[in-house]
Write an enzyme that holds these catalytic residues in place. Structure first.
Site, PDB file in Angstrom:
ATOM      1  CE  LYS A 177      92.595  52.367-108.619  1.00 17.97           C
ATOM      2  NZ  LYS A 177      92.482  52.315-110.081  1.00 17.97           N
ATOM      3  CG  HIS A 200      90.295  54.542-106.004  1.00 20.41           C
ATOM      4  ND1 HIS A 200      91.495  55.116-105.661  1.00 20.41           N
ATOM      5  CD2 HIS A 200      89.871  55.183-107.115  1.00 20.41           C
ATOM      6  CE1 HIS A 200      91.789  56.061-106.530  1.00 20.41           C
ATOM      7  NE2 HIS A 200      90.822  56.134-107.421  1.00 20.41           N
TER       8      HIS A 200
HETATM    9  N1  LIG Z   1      92.164  57.579-116.414  1.00 20.49           N
HETATM   10  C1  LIG Z   1      91.069  57.810-115.696  1.00 20.49           C
HETATM   11  O1  LIG Z   1      90.654  58.963-115.473  1.00 20.49           O
HETATM   12  C2  LIG Z   1      90.308  56.625-115.125  1.00 20.49           C
HETATM   13  C3  LIG Z   1      89.113  56.837-114.399  1.00 20.49           C
HETATM   14  C4  LIG Z   1      88.397  55.698-113.962  1.00 20.49           C
HETATM   15  C5  LIG Z   1      88.867  54.423-114.246  1.00 20.49           C
HETATM   16  N2  LIG Z   1      90.029  54.273-114.945  1.00 20.49           N
HETATM   17  C6  LIG Z   1      90.534  52.941-115.303  1.00 20.49           C
HETATM   18  O2  LIG Z   1      89.735  52.412-116.351  1.00 20.49           O
HETATM   19  C7  LIG Z   1      89.750  50.980-116.295  1.00 20.49           C
HETATM   20  C8  LIG Z   1      88.323  50.442-116.290  1.00 20.49           C
HETATM   21  O3  LIG Z   1      87.659  50.864-115.112  1.00 20.49           O
HETATM   22  P1  LIG Z   1      86.139  50.401-114.807  1.00 20.49           P
HETATM   23  O4  LIG Z   1      85.830  50.880-113.424  1.00 20.49           O
HETATM   24  O5  LIG Z   1      85.236  50.806-115.917  1.00 20.49           O
HETATM   25  O6  LIG Z   1      86.326  48.810-114.789  1.00 20.49           O
HETATM   26  P2  LIG Z   1      85.247  47.697-115.119  1.00 20.49           P
HETATM   27  O7  LIG Z   1      85.813  46.420-114.638  1.00 20.49           O
HETATM   28  O8  LIG Z   1      83.892  48.113-114.646  1.00 20.49           O
HETATM   29  O9  LIG Z   1      85.190  47.672-116.726  1.00 20.49           O
HETATM   30  C9  LIG Z   1      86.209  47.168-117.547  1.00 20.49           C
HETATM   31  C10 LIG Z   1      85.557  46.574-118.793  1.00 20.49           C
HETATM   32  O10 LIG Z   1      86.608  46.211-119.696  1.00 20.49           O
HETATM   33  C11 LIG Z   1      86.321  44.917-120.200  1.00 20.49           C
HETATM   34  N3  LIG Z   1      87.590  44.259-120.565  1.00 20.49           N
HETATM   35  C12 LIG Z   1      88.498  43.690-119.732  1.00 20.49           C
HETATM   36  N4  LIG Z   1      89.521  43.178-120.450  1.00 20.49           N
HETATM   37  C13 LIG Z   1      89.255  43.456-121.741  1.00 20.49           C
HETATM   38  C14 LIG Z   1      89.918  43.168-122.970  1.00 20.49           C
HETATM   39  N5  LIG Z   1      91.094  42.492-122.992  1.00 20.49           N
HETATM   40  N6  LIG Z   1      89.359  43.591-124.132  1.00 20.49           N
HETATM   41  C15 LIG Z   1      88.161  44.247-124.121  1.00 20.49           C
HETATM   42  N7  LIG Z   1      87.482  44.529-122.986  1.00 20.49           N
HETATM   43  C16 LIG Z   1      88.020  44.141-121.829  1.00 20.49           C
HETATM   44  C17 LIG Z   1      85.596  44.186-119.077  1.00 20.49           C
HETATM   45  O11 LIG Z   1      84.807  43.106-119.599  1.00 20.49           O
HETATM   46  C18 LIG Z   1      84.752  45.307-118.482  1.00 20.49           C
HETATM   47  O12 LIG Z   1      83.460  45.384-119.101  1.00 20.49           O
HETATM   48  C19 LIG Z   1      90.576  50.632-115.032  1.00 20.49           C
HETATM   49  O13 LIG Z   1      91.914  50.407-115.423  1.00 20.49           O
HETATM   50  C20 LIG Z   1      90.474  51.899-114.201  1.00 20.49           C
HETATM   51  O14 LIG Z   1      91.532  52.046-113.273  1.00 20.49           O
HETATM   52  C21 LIG Z   1      90.754  55.340-115.383  1.00 20.49           C
END
Ligand SMILES: NC(=O)c1ccc[n+]([C@@H]2O[C@H](COP(=O)([O-])OP(=O)(O)OC[C@H]3O[C@@H](n4cnc5c(N)ncnc54)[C@H](O)[C@@H]3O)[C@@H](O)[C@H]2O)c1
Length: 253
Positions: free
Chosen positions: A145, A141
């Site tokens: 991450k 990744h």
């Molecule tokens: N299930 C899937 O298919 C899949 C795919 C990709 C990513 N993900 C997961 O999704 C999550 C986000 O990934 P990303 O790459 O977009 O991360 P990122 O860090 O780019 O975005 C996360 C966002 O959430 C916000 N945030 C953090 N804590 C928060 C809270 N308590 N309340 C509201 N907002 C909050 C942050 O400010 C940020 O803008 C991770 O856990 C990642 O592993 C899951």
């Protein structure tokens, strides 16, 4: 129109989900939630779902495990189904999700892509057929991450375990132990670098032959469009319950 809320709307995934929703034609983004709180043009961005009093059919979350308590409280209180795509929940948090799912529909998947869910079915079959083979999982990744191994690597390990005739031990690092590999191990290795969206490889290594089953996500759209499919499924769900990609895609193979 399907009224959607996006939690983590200013993050990498949240932005792609918003774009997929805009392109769908029959989806209205009612609001977004993010700690960063930056304006997002076509929908209001609030710091917490507790500050939202409008209408919504479903919420899609790609944020952080820290957001979970507020999301569960909101979903149960307002009867808004939740699509939880965030990874890295603790065992206690996973139990809290299960308990909330008794009162509101919740869809949870550590990987929303169709391809990965087909891969999981293949891995279960291969593990059952390849008697005596060692199973190793390698995931790659991007360098931002924070959780390791990926939720998807653990899902693939679980898929392999379902096909094996024994309960395997998961081994995450070999550096501290100097002994040969145990037959009942599933090794799980994590690599972080660059902007790799998500690669997962399951290696079955036998005597004089190996099989590798591999999935590569080329863009975040595969997760976002899967999450919107999950949102449509959940908005039409018959009642509370914990749903997953298995319910959405059925028995694919
Ligand atoms: N299930 C899937 O298919 C899949 C795919 C990709 C990513 N993900 C997961 O999704 C999550 C986000 O990934 P990303 O790459 O977009 O991360 P990122 O860090 O780019 O975005 C996360 C966002 O959430 C916000 N945030 C953090 N804590 C928060 C809270 N308590 N309340 C509201 N907002 C909050 C942050 O400010 C940020 O803008 C991770 O856990 C990642 O592993 C899951």
């Amino acid at each position: 129109m399907l009224k959607v809320l996006i939690s983590g709307c200013n993050g990498h995934m949240g932005r792609v989900v918003a774009q997929i929703c805009r392109e769908a034609g029959d989806v209205e983004i009612t609001a977004g939630f993010d700690l960063l709180g930056a304006e997002n043009g076509d929908f209001p961005v609030l710091s917490s779902p507790a500050a939202f009093f409008g209408e919504a059919d479903v919420l899609i979350d790609f944020s952080s495990p820290a957001a979970l308590p507020a999301l569960l409280e909101f979903g149960v209180r307002r009867r808004v189904p939740l699509v939880l795509a965030t990874t890295g929940y603790s065992a206690e948090q996973a139990a809290a999700v299960e308990s909330a799912a008794e009162r509101v529909p919740i869809f949870r998947s550590g990987n929303m892509s169709l391809g990965i869910n087909v891969l999981m079915a293949l891995v279960t079959k291969a593990a059952a057929a390849l008697e005596g083979f060692d199973v190793e999982i390698v995931e790659r990744h991007h360098n931002r991450k924070v959780d390791a191994p990926s939720g998807t690597a653990l899902m693939l390990a679980q898929a392999a375990a379902e096909g094996l005739p024994y309960v395997p031990d998961y081994v995450y690092e070999r550096e501290s132990v100097r002994k040969p590999r145990d037959k009942r191990e599933i090794g799980i290795s994590s690599i972080r670098g660059g902007n790799i969206v998500g690669d997962h490889e399951v290696l079955f290594a036998g005597r004089d032959e190996t099989i590798e089953l591999r999935h590569s996500a080329m863009s975040r759209e595969v997760f976002a469009s899967g999450a919107l499919r999950a949102a449509r499924f959940l908005a039409a769900a018959p009642g509370p319950g914990l749903y997953s990609m298995k319910d959405l895609v059925g028995q694919i193979i």
